[in-house]
Design a protein around this motif. Structure first.
Motif, PDB file in Angstrom:
ATOM      1  N   GLN A  62       5.586   2.276 -15.918  1.00  0.00           N
ATOM      2  CA  GLN A  62       4.669   2.837 -14.921  1.00  0.00           C
ATOM      3  C   GLN A  62       4.699   2.020 -13.627  1.00  0.00           C
ATOM      4  O   GLN A  62       4.733   2.578 -12.522  1.00  0.00           O
ATOM      5  N   GLU A  63       4.719   0.690 -13.771  1.00  0.00           N
ATOM      6  CA  GLU A  63       4.700  -0.168 -12.589  1.00  0.00           C
ATOM      7  C   GLU A  63       5.971  -0.004 -11.751  1.00  0.00           C
ATOM      8  O   GLU A  63       5.908   0.084 -10.518  1.00  0.00           O
ATOM      9  N   LEU A  64       7.132   0.043 -12.397  1.00  0.00           N
ATOM     10  CA  LEU A  64       8.377   0.230 -11.647  1.00  0.00           C
ATOM     11  C   LEU A  64       8.414   1.597 -10.968  1.00  0.00           C
ATOM     12  O   LEU A  64       8.970   1.735  -9.871  1.00  0.00           O
ATOM     13  N   THR A  65       7.811   2.592 -11.602  1.00  0.00           N
ATOM     14  CA  THR A  65       7.731   3.915 -10.979  1.00  0.00           C
ATOM     15  C   THR A  65       6.862   3.861  -9.729  1.00  0.00           C
ATOM     16  O   THR A  65       7.240   4.364  -8.657  1.00  0.00           O
ATOM     17  N   ALA A  75       1.809   5.778  -1.050  1.00  0.00           N
ATOM     18  CA  ALA A  75       0.817   4.894  -1.665  1.00  0.00           C
ATOM     19  C   ALA A  75       0.597   5.296  -3.118  1.00  0.00           C
ATOM     20  O   ALA A  75       0.812   6.451  -3.492  1.00  0.00           O
ATOM     21  N   ARG A  76       0.153   4.344  -3.926  1.00  0.00           N
ATOM     22  CA  ARG A  76      -0.099   4.640  -5.331  1.00  0.00           C
ATOM     23  C   ARG A  76      -1.113   5.770  -5.505  1.00  0.00           C
ATOM     24  O   ARG A  76      -1.032   6.552  -6.447  1.00  0.00           O
ATOM     25  N   SER A  77      -2.070   5.809  -4.599  1.00  0.00           N
ATOM     26  CA  SER A  77      -3.096   6.840  -4.691  1.00  0.00           C
ATOM     27  C   SER A  77      -2.527   8.244  -4.500  1.00  0.00           C
ATOM     28  O   SER A  77      -3.160   9.236  -4.861  1.00  0.00           O
ATOM     29  N   GLN A  78      -1.325   8.311  -3.933  1.00  0.00           N
ATOM     30  CA  GLN A  78      -0.690   9.606  -3.712  1.00  0.00           C
ATOM     31  C   GLN A  78       0.209  10.020  -4.883  1.00  0.00           C
ATOM     32  O   GLN A  78       0.720  11.144  -4.894  1.00  0.00           O
ATOM     33  N   VAL A  79       0.411   9.111  -5.831  1.00  0.00           N
ATOM     34  CA  VAL A  79       1.334   9.365  -6.941  1.00  0.00           C
ATOM     35  C   VAL A  79       0.535   9.617  -8.213  1.00  0.00           C
ATOM     36  O   VAL A  79      -0.298   8.800  -8.605  1.00  0.00           O
ATOM     37  N   THR A  80       0.788  10.725  -8.852  1.00  0.00           N
ATOM     38  CA  THR A  80       0.101  11.056 -10.097  1.00  0.00           C
ATOM     39  C   THR A  80       1.034  10.814 -11.279  1.00  0.00           C
ATOM     40  O   THR A  80       2.068  11.472 -11.419  1.00  0.00           O
ATOM     41  N   ILE A  81       0.682   9.848 -12.095  1.00  0.00           N
ATOM     42  CA  ILE A  81       1.434   9.564 -13.319  1.00  0.00           C
ATOM     43  C   ILE A  81       0.439   9.580 -14.472  1.00  0.00           C
ATOM     44  O   ILE A  81      -0.435   8.709 -14.551  1.00  0.00           O
TER      45      ILE A  81
END
Length: 270
Positions: A62-65, A75-81
């Motif tokens: 998850q972190e590398l993604t 930004a991380r807030s824009q990525v849904t995992i």
């Protein structure tokens, strides 16, 4: 049995070669969740694990993604995992489509090279060295390699969900306390292949300063295969993190080498 010392072993990269299994599943997962845009190299995975935080390969995936998307301006807030979906994908790569039944595992785990034989642990027992395992692997995965592949009978094992993740030393303490429920304090060696493993020993020393806690770095196969220069860099990384000695294989940690490591550690104490 009266022990002379205790040896506790990590599993991934120490007892089994996970470069074509766990690490492959990690790379597959990152590649899948970046829609094929990025597949981390072994060096990139080592660099992440060298931070000492990412012992859990699901969390590392998850972190590398996330870091990939940050590099391309999101930004991380824009990525849904969805983490559960990520774990399920990883496990299906690693175990195969039938996740719960080890007898039907056909994924990467089925081809993992074993790095040690049962006779090695018999040699430790004959030398009055108690032994067990503390691993961030799931209990099913760890038991599969220890019991089905190596042939150990009910080995002492603390796995994922049995204790907090490394570098928290709670799981290490659980193994030691099981072997020595009321006995004297003995030197404890922890053999691992990552910075988090060596930091675990350092934290053990901090929390139980009355004991002798010795980090044994083991070079995982992919590091050996990468050549002498990278092996030296990786060795230095483990030493900086707390390894008293670094060995090319776990079977190099013979009873004689254990005695030498204890002497070296004791001499280094203030």
């Amino acid at each position: 049995m009266t022990f002379q010392a205790i040896a506790v072993f990590d599993i991934d990269g120490v007892i089994r070669d996970v470069s074509g299994s766990y690490r492959r599943a990690l790379a597959d997962t990152v590649e899948h969740f970046t829609q094929g845009a990025y597949r981390p190299t072994p060096a990139a995975i080592d660099a992440l694990k060298g931070e000492g935080t990412w012992n859990n390969d699901w969390e590392a995936s998850q972190e590398l993604t996330y870091r990939y998307f940050e590099r391309v301006g999101q930004a991380r807030s824009q990525v849904t995992i969805d983490y559960d979906t990520l774990v399920d994908f990883f496990q299906r790569q690693y175990r195969g489509p039938v996740l719960e039944d080890p007898a039907q595992w056909t994924g990467y785990i089925a081809q993992e090279p074993v790095l040690v034989e049962a006779t090695y642990f018999q040699t430790l027992s004959e030398a009055k060295i108690g032994w067990g395992f503390f691993s961030g692997a799931t209990r099913g995965s760890a038991a599969y390699i220890l019991e089905r592949r190596i042939g150990l009978t009910s080995p002492l094992l603390v796995a994922m969900h049995d204790a907090p993740g490394k570098p928290d030393p709670t799981g290490l303490f659980q193994v030691v306390d099981e072997l020595l429920p009321s006995g004297p304090s003995l030197p404890v060696l922890y053999a691992g292949d990552t910075v988090a493993d060596m930091q675990t020993i350092r934290q053990a020393q901090t929390q139980r300063p009355e004991g002798v806690w010795i980090g044994i770095g083991i070079l995982p196969p992919h590091v050996i295969q990468a050549g002498e220069t990278y092996a030296k860099t990786y060795t230095a990384r483990l030493q900086t993190a707390g390894a008293t000695i670094v060995l090319p294989t776990v079977q190099s940690l013979t009873p004689a080498q254990i005695a030498a490591a204890i002497e070296l550690a004791v001499q280094g104490e203030p």
